[in-house]
Scaffold this motif. Structure first.
Motif, PDB file in Angstrom:
ATOM      1  N   THR A  52       0.828  -1.206   0.000  1.00  9.87           N
ATOM      2  CA  THR A  52       0.000   0.000   0.000  1.00  9.87           C
ATOM      3  C   THR A  52       0.860   1.252   0.000  1.00  9.87           C
ATOM      4  O   THR A  52       0.590   2.197  -0.748  1.00  9.87           O
ATOM      5  CB  THR A  52      -0.935  -0.011   1.218  1.00  9.87           C
ATOM      6  OG1 THR A  52      -1.688  -1.224   1.217  1.00  9.87           O
ATOM      7  CG2 THR A  52      -1.876   1.167   1.207  1.00  9.87           C
ATOM      8  N   LYS A  53       1.897   1.264   0.828  1.00 12.36           N
ATOM      9  CA  LYS A  53       2.797   2.417   0.864  1.00 12.36           C
ATOM     10  C   LYS A  53       3.452   2.636  -0.496  1.00 12.36           C
ATOM     11  O   LYS A  53       3.582   3.766  -0.963  1.00 12.36           O
ATOM     12  CB  LYS A  53       3.881   2.219   1.919  1.00 12.36           C
ATOM     13  CG  LYS A  53       3.408   2.411   3.329  1.00 12.36           C
ATOM     14  CD  LYS A  53       4.560   2.177   4.291  1.00 12.36           C
ATOM     15  CE  LYS A  53       4.142   2.309   5.726  1.00 12.36           C
ATOM     16  NZ  LYS A  53       5.249   2.035   6.652  1.00 12.36           N
ATOM     17  N   ARG A  54       3.862   1.538  -1.147  1.00 18.56           N
ATOM     18  CA  ARG A  54       4.495   1.655  -2.459  1.00 18.56           C
ATOM     19  C   ARG A  54       3.512   2.224  -3.480  1.00 18.56           C
ATOM     20  O   ARG A  54       3.861   3.110  -4.265  1.00 18.56           O
ATOM     21  CB  ARG A  54       5.019   0.285  -2.902  1.00 18.56           C
ATOM     22  CG  ARG A  54       5.853   0.340  -4.162  1.00 18.56           C
ATOM     23  CD  ARG A  54       6.480  -0.990  -4.528  1.00 18.56           C
ATOM     24  NE  ARG A  54       5.489  -2.019  -4.771  1.00 18.56           N
ATOM     25  CZ  ARG A  54       5.327  -3.116  -4.023  1.00 18.56           C
ATOM     26  NH1 ARG A  54       6.099  -3.325  -2.983  1.00 18.56           N
ATOM     27  NH2 ARG A  54       4.403  -4.004  -4.303  1.00 18.56           N
ATOM     28  N   LYS A  55       2.271   1.754  -3.469  1.00 14.30           N
ATOM     29  CA  LYS A  55       1.274   2.245  -4.429  1.00 14.30           C
ATOM     30  C   LYS A  55       0.935   3.713  -4.175  1.00 14.30           C
ATOM     31  O   LYS A  55       0.756   4.486  -5.116  1.00 14.30           O
ATOM     32  CB  LYS A  55      -0.007   1.392  -4.366  1.00 14.30           C
ATOM     33  CG  LYS A  55       0.182   0.004  -4.916  1.00 14.30           C
ATOM     34  CD  LYS A  55       0.558   0.055  -6.370  1.00 14.30           C
ATOM     35  CE  LYS A  55       0.739  -1.315  -6.956  1.00 14.30           C
ATOM     36  NZ  LYS A  55       1.210  -1.286  -8.321  1.00 14.30           N
ATOM     37  N   VAL A  56       0.848   4.114  -2.914  1.00  7.77           N
ATOM     38  CA  VAL A  56       0.568   5.515  -2.599  1.00  7.77           C
ATOM     39  C   VAL A  56       1.727   6.397  -3.046  1.00  7.77           C
ATOM     40  O   VAL A  56       1.519   7.481  -3.605  1.00  7.77           O
ATOM     41  CB  VAL A  56       0.284   5.683  -1.085  1.00  7.77           C
ATOM     42  CG1 VAL A  56       0.293   7.137  -0.669  1.00  7.77           C
ATOM     43  CG2 VAL A  56      -1.050   5.043  -0.736  1.00  7.77           C
ATOM     44  N   SER A  57       2.958   5.932  -2.841  1.00  6.36           N
ATOM     45  CA  SER A  57       4.124   6.704  -3.289  1.00  6.36           C
ATOM     46  C   SER A  57       4.141   6.836  -4.810  1.00  6.36           C
ATOM     47  O   SER A  57       4.446   7.907  -5.345  1.00  6.36           O
ATOM     48  CB  SER A  57       5.417   6.033  -2.825  1.00  6.36           C
ATOM     49  OG  SER A  57       5.500   6.060  -1.434  1.00  6.36           O
ATOM     50  N   GLU A  58       3.798   5.735  -5.513  1.00  8.01           N
ATOM     51  CA  GLU A  58       3.749   5.795  -6.973  1.00  8.01           C
ATOM     52  C   GLU A  58       2.683   6.788  -7.438  1.00  8.01           C
ATOM     53  O   GLU A  58       2.906   7.547  -8.379  1.00  8.01           O
ATOM     54  CB  GLU A  58       3.463   4.405  -7.550  1.00  8.01           C
ATOM     55  CG  GLU A  58       4.618   3.440  -7.433  1.00  8.01           C
ATOM     56  CD  GLU A  58       4.237   2.029  -7.854  1.00  8.01           C
ATOM     57  OE1 GLU A  58       3.097   1.812  -8.334  1.00  8.01           O
ATOM     58  OE2 GLU A  58       5.083   1.139  -7.693  1.00  8.01           O
TER      59      GLU A  58
END
Length: 159
Positions: free
Chosen positions: A107-113
């Motif tokens: 989730t953190k990776r997708k939000v950062s993307e």
């Protein structure tokens, strides 16, 4: 299963392999550490020492995390910070459950993307144009209503 007791020999073998020709031994060790890293419970030591108590702790953490996530889902349609509560519930679960840590990292990776994508000049320009068009349309509709009915509320308009 690698327990880490032969880490030095693994690092030298890894750094000599053709796949890691561009990496340093420190990079190989970091990669190996990350792959071998196990999830460790955040419960106090005296709770982890007793199986029944630790199981009760995990059930409690699961129930609290579930309550926070359910409240977050409710706040998606009710007033309140829904997404913040959902992420907080995931964070609570991630203190005890490895699967929740994986979901939280994803989730953190997708939000950062998504944040990086939103900072792209083309996307920003498109968003500004769409927002401006929406505001102009809303302004025209409000202006038309005020011209036609004045400051009368919609439910007091006589037909």
């Amino acid at each position: 299963m690698n327990t880490g007791s032969n880490r030095e020999s693994n690092e030298s073998a890894t750094s000599a392999s053709p796949e890691s020709a561009g990496s340093t031994p420190t990079d190989a060790a970091t990669t190996a550490d990350a792959a071998e890293e196990q999830h460790v419970s955040k419960a106090p030591a005296f709770i982890r020492a007793r199986r029944g108590l630790h199981l009760s702790w995990q059930v409690g953490v699961f129930v609290v995390g579930l309550a926070v996530i359910v409240a977050g889902i409710a706040m998606l349609v009710l007033p309140g910070p829904g997404w913040v509560a959902i992420f907080a519930g995931l964070f609570i679960w991630a203190t005890e459950f490895a699967w929740a840590q994986v979901v939280l990292r994803w989730t953190k990776r997708k939000v950062s993307e998504a944040a990086q994508k939103a900072l792209d000049p083309k996307v920003r320009r498109r968003n500004i144009i769409l927002t401006s068009v929406g505001l102009v349309i809303a302004g025209v509709l409000i202006g038309f209503y005020l011209w036609k009915y004045g400051l009368t509320l919609p439910w007091h308009v006589k037909k």
